[in-house]
Design a protein around this motif. Structure first.
Motif, PDB file in Angstrom:
ATOM      1  N   GLN A   1       7.630 -35.319   3.321  1.00 50.78           N
ATOM      2  CA  GLN A   1       7.212 -36.337   2.365  1.00 50.78           C
ATOM      3  C   GLN A   1       6.927 -37.646   3.119  1.00 50.78           C
ATOM      4  N   VAL A   2       5.821 -37.654   3.869  1.00 54.86           N
ATOM      5  CA  VAL A   2       5.448 -38.837   4.646  1.00 54.86           C
ATOM      6  C   VAL A   2       4.183 -39.456   4.048  1.00 54.86           C
ATOM      7  N   TYR A   3       4.339 -39.934   2.875  1.00 52.62           N
ATOM      8  CA  TYR A   3       3.235 -40.580   2.166  1.00 52.62           C
ATOM      9  C   TYR A   3       3.850 -41.562   1.169  1.00 52.62           C
ATOM     10  N   GLY A   4       3.047 -42.485   0.685  1.00 52.10           N
ATOM     11  CA  GLY A   4       3.565 -43.463  -0.268  1.00 52.10           C
ATOM     12  C   GLY A   4       3.917 -44.780   0.402  1.00 52.10           C
ATOM     13  N   ASP A   5       4.780 -45.528  -0.243  1.00 52.08           N
ATOM     14  CA  ASP A   5       5.087 -46.898   0.188  1.00 52.08           C
ATOM     15  C   ASP A   5       5.740 -46.981   1.559  1.00 52.08           C
ATOM     16  N   HIS A   6       6.535 -45.952   1.918  1.00 47.68           N
ATOM     17  CA  HIS A   6       7.285 -46.014   3.181  1.00 47.68           C
ATOM     18  C   HIS A   6       6.600 -45.269   4.327  1.00 47.68           C
ATOM     19  N   ALA A   7       5.380 -44.780   4.137  1.00 49.05           N
ATOM     20  CA  ALA A   7       4.729 -43.945   5.150  1.00 49.05           C
ATOM     21  C   ALA A   7       4.613 -44.650   6.501  1.00 49.05           C
TER      22      ALA A   7
ATOM     23  N   GLY B   1      24.860 -45.841  -1.383  1.00 50.02           N
ATOM     24  CA  GLY B   1      24.683 -47.152  -0.756  1.00 50.02           C
ATOM     25  C   GLY B   1      23.823 -47.167   0.490  1.00 50.02           C
ATOM     26  N   VAL B   2      23.028 -46.108   0.722  1.00 47.49           N
ATOM     27  CA  VAL B   2      22.168 -46.042   1.902  1.00 47.49           C
ATOM     28  C   VAL B   2      20.744 -45.714   1.471  1.00 47.49           C
ATOM     29  N   ASP B   3      19.790 -46.519   1.913  1.00 47.54           N
ATOM     30  CA  ASP B   3      18.389 -46.274   1.549  1.00 47.54           C
ATOM     31  C   ASP B   3      17.491 -46.756   2.694  1.00 47.54           C
ATOM     32  N   SER B   4      17.436 -45.993   3.766  1.00 47.34           N
ATOM     33  CA  SER B   4      16.685 -46.380   4.958  1.00 47.34           C
ATOM     34  C   SER B   4      15.185 -46.207   4.733  1.00 47.34           C
ATOM     35  N   PRO B   5      14.383 -47.207   5.127  1.00 46.63           N
ATOM     36  CA  PRO B   5      12.926 -47.059   5.024  1.00 46.63           C
ATOM     37  C   PRO B   5      12.375 -46.046   6.016  1.00 46.63           C
ATOM     38  N   PHE B   6      13.193 -45.649   7.007  1.00 39.01           N
ATOM     39  CA  PHE B   6      12.765 -44.671   8.009  1.00 39.01           C
ATOM     40  C   PHE B   6      13.064 -43.235   7.583  1.00 39.01           C
TER      41      PHE B   6
ATOM     42  N   VAL C   1      36.976 -44.533   4.877  1.00 39.75           N
ATOM     43  CA  VAL C   1      36.441 -43.627   3.863  1.00 39.75           C
ATOM     44  C   VAL C   1      34.947 -43.860   3.654  1.00 39.75           C
ATOM     45  N   LYS C   2      34.515 -45.110   3.713  1.00 39.17           N
ATOM     46  CA  LYS C   2      33.117 -45.464   3.456  1.00 39.17           C
ATOM     47  C   LYS C   2      32.265 -45.516   4.725  1.00 39.17           C
ATOM     48  N   ASN C   3      32.855 -45.258   5.877  1.00 34.37           N
ATOM     49  CA  ASN C   3      32.102 -45.311   7.127  1.00 34.37           C
ATOM     50  C   ASN C   3      30.974 -44.275   7.114  1.00 34.37           C
ATOM     51  N   PRO C   4      29.748 -44.636   7.533  1.00 37.15           N
ATOM     52  CA  PRO C   4      28.617 -43.704   7.504  1.00 37.15           C
ATOM     53  C   PRO C   4      28.855 -42.404   8.272  1.00 37.15           C
ATOM     54  N   THR C   5      29.544 -42.469   9.412  1.00 35.36           N
ATOM     55  CA  THR C   5      29.834 -41.257  10.172  1.00 35.36           C
ATOM     56  C   THR C   5      30.704 -40.308   9.355  1.00 35.36           C
ATOM     57  N   VAL C   6      31.694 -40.841   8.679  1.00 37.56           N
ATOM     58  CA  VAL C   6      32.586 -40.020   7.860  1.00 37.56           C
ATOM     59  C   VAL C   6      31.842 -39.437   6.663  1.00 37.56           C
ATOM     60  N   VAL C   7      30.986 -40.233   6.052  1.00 42.01           N
ATOM     61  CA  VAL C   7      30.288 -39.805   4.836  1.00 42.01           C
ATOM     62  C   VAL C   7      29.172 -38.808   5.145  1.00 42.01           C
ATOM     63  N   PHE C   8      28.402 -39.047   6.218  1.00 43.28           N
ATOM     64  CA  PHE C   8      27.194 -38.276   6.454  1.00 43.28           C
ATOM     65  C   PHE C   8      27.204 -37.369   7.684  1.00 43.28           C
TER      66      PHE C   8
ATOM     67  N   VAL D   1      26.745 -41.735  15.175  1.00 45.97           N
ATOM     68  CA  VAL D   1      27.246 -43.094  14.980  1.00 45.97           C
ATOM     69  C   VAL D   1      26.405 -43.871  13.961  1.00 45.97           C
ATOM     70  N   PHE D   2      25.104 -43.577  13.910  1.00 46.98           N
ATOM     71  CA  PHE D   2      24.206 -44.300  13.002  1.00 46.98           C
ATOM     72  C   PHE D   2      23.431 -43.345  12.091  1.00 46.98           C
ATOM     73  N   PRO D   3      24.119 -42.514  11.329  1.00 51.88           N
ATOM     74  CA  PRO D   3      23.409 -41.543  10.470  1.00 51.88           C
ATOM     75  C   PRO D   3      22.584 -42.213   9.378  1.00 51.88           C
ATOM     76  N   GLN D   4      22.896 -43.457   9.053  1.00 48.02           N
ATOM     77  CA  GLN D   4      22.169 -44.160   7.995  1.00 48.02           C
ATOM     78  C   GLN D   4      20.717 -44.432   8.375  1.00 48.02           C
ATOM     79  N   PHE D   5      20.380 -44.356   9.672  1.00 44.79           N
ATOM     80  CA  PHE D   5      18.999 -44.588  10.101  1.00 44.79           C
ATOM     81  C   PHE D   5      18.041 -43.619   9.415  1.00 44.79           C
ATOM     82  N   GLN D   6      18.462 -42.359   9.260  1.00 44.87           N
ATOM     83  CA  GLN D   6      17.568 -41.328   8.734  1.00 44.87           C
ATOM     84  C   GLN D   6      17.979 -40.841   7.344  1.00 44.87           C
ATOM     85  N   THR D   7      18.761 -41.653   6.642  1.00 42.48           N
ATOM     86  CA  THR D   7      19.311 -41.219   5.363  1.00 42.48           C
ATOM     87  C   THR D   7      18.866 -42.119   4.222  1.00 42.48           C
ATOM     88  N   THR D   8      18.462 -41.498   3.119  1.00 46.16           N
ATOM     89  CA  THR D   8      18.195 -42.254   1.908  1.00 46.16           C
ATOM     90  C   THR D   8      18.974 -41.618   0.754  1.00 46.16           C
ATOM     91  N   MET D   9      20.077 -42.245   0.404  1.00 44.71           N
ATOM     92  CA  MET D   9      20.920 -41.826  -0.704  1.00 44.71           C
ATOM     93  C   MET D   9      21.429 -43.081  -1.393  1.00 44.71           C
TER      94      MET D   9
END
Length: 350
Positions: A4-10, A275-280, A68-75, A263-271
């Motif tokens: 899904q590489v189209y739209g506003d975030h392409a 609380g995570v919505d990365s444009p990448f 508990v809320k750390n991105p590594t623990v969550v994702f 360490v930085f799973p939020q880079f490629q995560t949109t949930m």
């Protein structure tokens, strides 16, 4: 379309891909060209990562809010991620021992089969993950999403399940047997690389298709990076300037990416709900039809590869695992020309 590489975030999604691809190429070059670079990337950085992971996971187990809320623990706290990152790092350090001929183990002939063993282990980890997903399909432990059967992992990843997992798991098992000339692994003349000349385009293409399919099947929200960019980086390096060093390139880039993603799973995560919505972030199309066709392509490629290996082995009258089967081919000869003859002579005499 697979992603899904189209739209506003392409634009941001393509920018993210380019950044990851270029960074992997650059860091691989940094780590392969000197002992210091390799030790920094595959000993010092992993030590820091390990301390970080132990700290946040321990905090989470104690119920501390920031843990508990750390991105590594969550994702990224599942068995697969930890197994993959440390297996890749073990490969990197082992390959350095061979190319720098460290101690008795780096010079020993028996240890030259280590690359085969560690790659096989890495493939089996992924195969187990594919079969784990297939179990959900065959036991009915799934829900439906846009007409495709799916299940959700402990890391909140929604995965399409079905026969495609079986097909690609089998492709992975065949891919292990596509590695030939297990002991014919040597240091390069400049000691920048570990050369496995018999690991030619035949294995590389079949591996890339299988591994891309694995990521597409089981990491649909990561495959844009860990399937597409990550696999292309070592393949481009091998094709253009580091012939015969593909497996070292692959281990280096895999370890680097896995540490970053851990360490930085939020880079490629949109949930957004977490609380995570990365444009990448990029997701696959989540279509069981797409998964099926990609898996069939990977399985067919590996069947063709093993058949060609069997043909060459019979033609040359050699055992494809104890001897090299691609001697005389362009890829092999270019890689073989980079081998340190003193290392080859010493290993064969051992």
């Amino acid at each position: 379309m697979l992603f899904q590489v189209y739209g506003d975030h392409a634009a941001m999604q393509w920018l993210g891909w380019v950044m990851v691809f270029v960074a992997l190429i650059a860091l691989n070059e940094f780590s392969r060209r000197s002992k210091a670079g390799g030790l920094i990337m595959f000993v010092a950085v992993p030590a820091v990562m390990t301390v970080y992971c132990v700290t946040v996971v321990t905090a989470a187990l104690m119920g501390v809010d920031w843990g508990v809320k750390n991105p590594t623990v969550v994702f990224a706290n599942g068995w697969f991620h930890y197994a993959k990152v440390y297996a890749a790092l073990a490969g990197c350090v082992g390959f350095m021992a061979i190319k720098y001929r460290w101690g008795k183990i780096g010079k020993a002939r028996w240890f030259r089969a280590f690359p085969f063993v560690i790659v096989a282990i890495n493939i089996l980890i992924a195969v187990a993950s594919d079969f784990e997903s297939a179990v959900h399909f065959f036991t009915g432990d799934y829900t439906m999403l846009n007409g495709s059967p799916v299940w959700t992992t402990s890391e909140h990843i929604t995965v399409v399940t079905g026969w495609h997992n079986v097909f690609n798991g089998v492709a992975g098992l065949i891919n292990i047997l596509c590695m030939t000339g297990w002991w014919a692994v040597y240091s390069s003349k400049k000691q920048e690389d570990m050369i496995w000349a018999d690991m030619t385009w035949v294995f590389i293409v079949s591996y890339d298709l299988w591994n891309f399919c694995y990521t597409y099947n089981n990491l649909p929200n990561h495959s844009w990076y860990c399937g597409f960019a990550l696999l292309l980086a070592p393949t481009v390096a091998n094709a253009l300037w580091n012939k015969g060093g593909w497996i070292q390139n692959r281990a280096n880039t895999l370890a680097i990416w896995c540490m970053f993603a851990q360490v930085f799973p939020q880079f490629q995560t949109t949930m957004p709900e977490l609380g995570v919505d990365s444009p990448f972030a990029v997701n696959s199309t989540m279509s069981s039809t797409a998964n099926l066709w990609v898996s069939i392509a990977a399985l067919v490629a590996n069947i063709l590869a093993i058949a060609y290996i069997a043909y060459r082995a019979k033609k040359l009258g050699v055992n494809p695992y104890t001897q090299e089967v691609f001697t005389g081919t362009r890829d092999f000869e270019k890689a073989n020309a980079r081998v340190d003859e003193a290392d080859r002579t010493a290993v064969l005499a051992a």
